[in-house]
Design a protein around this motif. Structure first.
Motif, PDB file in Angstrom:
ATOM      1  N   GLU A   1      34.124  48.602 -35.178  1.00 25.54           N
ATOM      2  CA  GLU A   1      34.062  47.935 -36.475  1.00 25.54           C
ATOM      3  C   GLU A   1      33.606  46.481 -36.344  1.00 25.54           C
ATOM      4  OE1 GLU A   1      37.765  46.840 -38.414  1.00 25.54           O
ATOM      5  OE2 GLU A   1      38.866  47.450 -36.603  1.00 25.54           O
ATOM      6  N   ARG A   2      32.956  45.986 -37.373  1.00 31.14           N
ATOM      7  CA  ARG A   2      32.604  44.579 -37.438  1.00 31.14           C
ATOM      8  C   ARG A   2      33.852  43.738 -37.706  1.00 31.14           C
ATOM      9  NH1 ARG A   2      27.114  43.394 -38.324  1.00 31.14           N
ATOM     10  NH2 ARG A   2      25.806  45.255 -38.547  1.00 31.14           N
ATOM     11  N   GLY A   3      33.879  42.568 -37.124  1.00 31.34           N
ATOM     12  CA  GLY A   3      34.932  41.613 -37.431  1.00 31.34           C
ATOM     13  C   GLY A   3      36.332  42.077 -37.099  1.00 31.34           C
ATOM     14  N   GLY A   4      36.471  42.921 -36.064  1.00 35.73           N
ATOM     15  CA  GLY A   4      37.786  43.479 -35.784  1.00 35.73           C
ATOM     16  C   GLY A   4      38.455  42.994 -34.513  1.00 35.73           C
ATOM     17  N   TYR A   5      37.881  41.963 -33.845  1.00 30.02           N
ATOM     18  CA  TYR A   5      38.374  41.618 -32.508  1.00 30.02           C
ATOM     19  C   TYR A   5      38.621  40.122 -32.353  1.00 30.02           C
ATOM     20  CZ  TYR A   5      36.941  46.364 -31.647  1.00 30.02           C
ATOM     21  OH  TYR A   5      36.811  47.742 -31.743  1.00 30.02           O
ATOM     22  N   ASP A   6      39.686  39.824 -31.626  1.00 33.28           N
ATOM     23  CA  ASP A   6      40.016  38.432 -31.325  1.00 33.28           C
ATOM     24  C   ASP A   6      39.129  37.873 -30.223  1.00 33.28           C
ATOM     25  OD1 ASP A   6      42.587  38.095 -32.967  1.00 33.28           O
ATOM     26  OD2 ASP A   6      43.038  39.886 -31.772  1.00 33.28           O
ATOM     27  N   ALA A   7      38.642  38.738 -29.362  1.00 31.64           N
ATOM     28  CA  ALA A   7      37.786  38.316 -28.257  1.00 31.64           C
ATOM     29  C   ALA A   7      36.805  39.435 -27.942  1.00 31.64           C
ATOM     30  CB  ALA A   7      38.611  37.976 -27.023  1.00 31.64           C
TER      31      ALA A   7
ATOM     32  N   LEU B   1      33.483  39.755 -33.821  1.00 36.81           N
ATOM     33  CA  LEU B   1      34.623  38.848 -33.778  1.00 36.81           C
ATOM     34  C   LEU B   1      35.252  38.661 -35.148  1.00 36.81           C
ATOM     35  CD1 LEU B   1      33.247  35.986 -31.499  1.00 36.81           C
ATOM     36  CD2 LEU B   1      35.129  37.556 -30.931  1.00 36.81           C
ATOM     37  N   ARG B   2      36.547  38.397 -35.145  1.00 33.84           N
ATOM     38  CA  ARG B   2      37.233  37.956 -36.343  1.00 33.84           C
ATOM     39  C   ARG B   2      36.817  36.514 -36.662  1.00 33.84           C
ATOM     40  NH1 ARG B   2      42.733  40.961 -34.383  1.00 33.84           N
ATOM     41  NH2 ARG B   2      42.350  42.908 -35.524  1.00 33.84           N
ATOM     42  N   ALA B   3      37.291  36.014 -37.787  1.00 28.40           N
ATOM     43  CA  ALA B   3      36.909  34.657 -38.201  1.00 28.40           C
ATOM     44  C   ALA B   3      37.285  33.627 -37.150  1.00 28.40           C
ATOM     45  CB  ALA B   3      37.569  34.325 -39.537  1.00 28.40           C
ATOM     46  N   GLU B   4      38.361  33.877 -36.430  1.00 25.88           N
ATOM     47  CA  GLU B   4      38.771  33.011 -35.329  1.00 25.88           C
ATOM     48  C   GLU B   4      38.760  33.858 -34.059  1.00 25.88           C
ATOM     49  OE1 GLU B   4      42.486  31.218 -36.251  1.00 25.88           O
ATOM     50  OE2 GLU B   4      41.696  30.086 -37.968  1.00 25.88           O
ATOM     51  N   GLY B   5      37.770  33.657 -33.231  1.00 27.50           N
ATOM     52  CA  GLY B   5      37.651  34.479 -32.038  1.00 27.50           C
ATOM     53  C   GLY B   5      36.828  33.798 -30.964  1.00 27.50           C
ATOM     54  N   VAL B   6      36.798  34.423 -29.773  1.00 26.03           N
ATOM     55  CA  VAL B   6      36.085  33.849 -28.639  1.00 26.03           C
ATOM     56  C   VAL B   6      35.180  34.911 -28.019  1.00 26.03           C
ATOM     57  CG1 VAL B   6      37.839  32.127 -28.114  1.00 26.03           C
ATOM     58  CG2 VAL B   6      37.991  34.384 -27.057  1.00 26.03           C
ATOM     59  N   LEU B   7      34.051  34.455 -27.514  1.00 25.42           N
ATOM     60  CA  LEU B   7      33.086  35.300 -26.827  1.00 25.42           C
ATOM     61  C   LEU B   7      33.013  34.869 -25.378  1.00 25.42           C
ATOM     62  CD1 LEU B   7      30.650  37.322 -26.700  1.00 25.42           C
ATOM     63  CD2 LEU B   7      29.197  35.357 -27.288  1.00 25.42           C
ATOM     64  N   SER B   8      33.173  35.829 -24.466  1.00 27.26           N
ATOM     65  CA  SER B   8      33.019  35.583 -23.036  1.00 27.26           C
ATOM     66  C   SER B   8      31.712  36.223 -22.597  1.00 27.26           C
ATOM     67  CB  SER B   8      34.202  36.174 -22.264  1.00 27.26           C
ATOM     68  OG  SER B   8      34.022  36.043 -20.863  1.00 27.26           O
TER      69      SER B   8
ATOM     70  N   GLY C   1      31.997  31.078 -25.820  1.00 30.18           N
ATOM     71  CA  GLY C   1      31.648  30.703 -27.177  1.00 30.18           C
ATOM     72  C   GLY C   1      32.837  30.871 -28.100  1.00 30.18           C
ATOM     73  N   GLU C   2      32.957  29.975 -29.079  1.00 32.29           N
ATOM     74  CA  GLU C   2      34.072  30.009 -29.999  1.00 32.29           C
ATOM     75  C   GLU C   2      33.594  29.937 -31.447  1.00 32.29           C
ATOM     76  OE1 GLU C   2      37.519  27.639 -27.556  1.00 32.29           O
ATOM     77  OE2 GLU C   2      35.889  26.426 -28.404  1.00 32.29           O
ATOM     78  N   THR C   3      34.215  30.713 -32.313  1.00 29.85           N
ATOM     79  CA  THR C   3      33.941  30.575 -33.731  1.00 29.85           C
ATOM     80  C   THR C   3      34.471  29.239 -34.215  1.00 29.85           C
ATOM     81  OG1 THR C   3      36.033  31.584 -34.395  1.00 29.85           O
ATOM     82  CG2 THR C   3      34.154  33.071 -34.053  1.00 29.85           C
ATOM     83  N   ALA C   4      34.023  28.798 -35.372  1.00 33.20           N
ATOM     84  CA  ALA C   4      34.461  27.511 -35.895  1.00 33.20           C
ATOM     85  C   ALA C   4      35.967  27.471 -36.039  1.00 33.20           C
ATOM     86  CB  ALA C   4      33.787  27.234 -37.230  1.00 33.20           C
ATOM     87  N   GLY C   5      36.558  28.565 -36.508  1.00 33.96           N
ATOM     88  CA  GLY C   5      38.002  28.604 -36.690  1.00 33.96           C
ATOM     89  C   GLY C   5      38.759  28.513 -35.388  1.00 33.96           C
ATOM     90  N   ALA C   6      38.270  29.220 -34.358  1.00 35.67           N
ATOM     91  CA  ALA C   6      38.929  29.196 -33.060  1.00 35.67           C
ATOM     92  C   ALA C   6      38.808  27.822 -32.409  1.00 35.67           C
ATOM     93  CB  ALA C   6      38.344  30.265 -32.161  1.00 35.67           C
ATOM     94  N   ALA C   7      37.662  27.174 -32.593  1.00 33.45           N
ATOM     95  CA  ALA C   7      37.455  25.868 -31.998  1.00 33.45           C
ATOM     96  C   ALA C   7      38.397  24.833 -32.581  1.00 33.45           C
ATOM     97  CB  ALA C   7      36.004  25.422 -32.189  1.00 33.45           C
TER      98      ALA C   7
END
Length: 271
Positions: A115-121, A145-152, A263-269
């Motif tokens: 699913e889209r937008g379903g993961y914290d990382a 990623l969710r609105a607040e999430g991180v990409l490795s 990488g971090e979403t704006a919310g996570a940052a």
């Protein structure tokens, strides 16, 4: 460095999990440290003991299973049935089968299976080298990623390949890799594509994320004779400390075998 702790009380310890073999730990310790610190921050920010992690191209679970042992739910997407079978077996042996889900798929058709937008990382390790469109691969990872999430993001580094070919005496191949648009040293090169740090950070920023950190991975580990690390007292610990000290220095990004971008979403940052 110690093996993974029990996942039953994630808040009782910092999220730390290291590969079981000495040579493997020298090659991946930097990635583990950065990734697990990022997940630790997400645990504190969300107040949830369990995060939802997507591992694209996660293969047999080298990262997924240890993360599941820490209590997280991990979905692994991989095109290889054999890799997914090995993942299932590894998760069962680690007694985390209930927290690891393997699905067959790839980065191009990612949302056919998750699913889209379903993961914290989201982990995207060793994927961009093989996809037809790396920018699309990163965009899909970010869209998961969710609105607040991180990409490795972990990918092969151009400079490390050039250095390795040169040190092996293959000077023409080293020059070819340096000049080739995909960073390949010849038709027999098993790696389809390599990247510079600037290229990877550009892909991450182009997908709408803030670059939280860039690290060189395996700056020295692939160049040091294995017999030295395995037999010389204290050599492994010293090598790990050296890798960690060099990982964040831009001067060493240009010679690293792999490059890791967080990488971090704006919310996570902002969390």
């Amino acid at each position: 460095m110690r093996p993974p702790v029990s996942p039953h009380h994630p808040h009782t310890t910092s999220l730390r999990s290291d590969p079981p073999r000495p040579r493997a730990s020298a090659r991946t310790a930097v990635v583990w440290d950065v990734l697990q610190e990022a997940l630790d921050r997400r645990v504190r920010a969300t107040g949830r003991d369990t995060l939802d992690v997507l591992d694209t191209g996660g293969g047999s679970g080298k990262f997924a299973v240890p993360l599941a042992r820490l209590g997280h739910r991990v979905t692994v997407v991989d095109p290889s049935p054999n890799a997914l079978f090995a993942l299932e077996r590894r998760a069962a042996e680690a007694e985390v089968a209930a927290r690891v889900t393997g699905v067959q798929g790839d980065a191009h058709g990612l949302f056919d299976v998750v699913e889209r937008g379903g993961y914290d990382a989201v982990l995207c390790h060793g994927v961009l080298e093989y996809v037809d469109d790396p920018a699309e691969g990163v965009r899909n990872a970010v869209a998961a990623l969710r609105a607040e999430g991180v990409l490795s993001l972990l990918a092969a580094g151009l400079g490390g390949a050039v250095l390795a070919r040169a040190l092996a005496g293959h000077f023409t191949e080293a020059r070819q890799a340096l000049q080739d648009p995909d960073g390949r040293w010849g038709t027999n090169d098993p790696m389809p594509r390599r990247f510079t740090a600037e290229q990877l950070t550009g892909l991450v920023e182009g997908a709408g994320l803030r670059v939280g950190a860039v690290h060189g991975v395996r700056v020295f580990a692939d160049l040091v004779p294995g017999v030295l690390v395995d037999t010389e007292p204290g050599a492994l610990d010293a090598l790990l400390r050296l890798e960690a000290a060099a990982a964040e220095l831009p001067a060493f990004h240009s010679v690293a075998t792999q490059l890791h971008v967080l990488g971090e979403t704006a919310g996570a940052a902002q969390a």
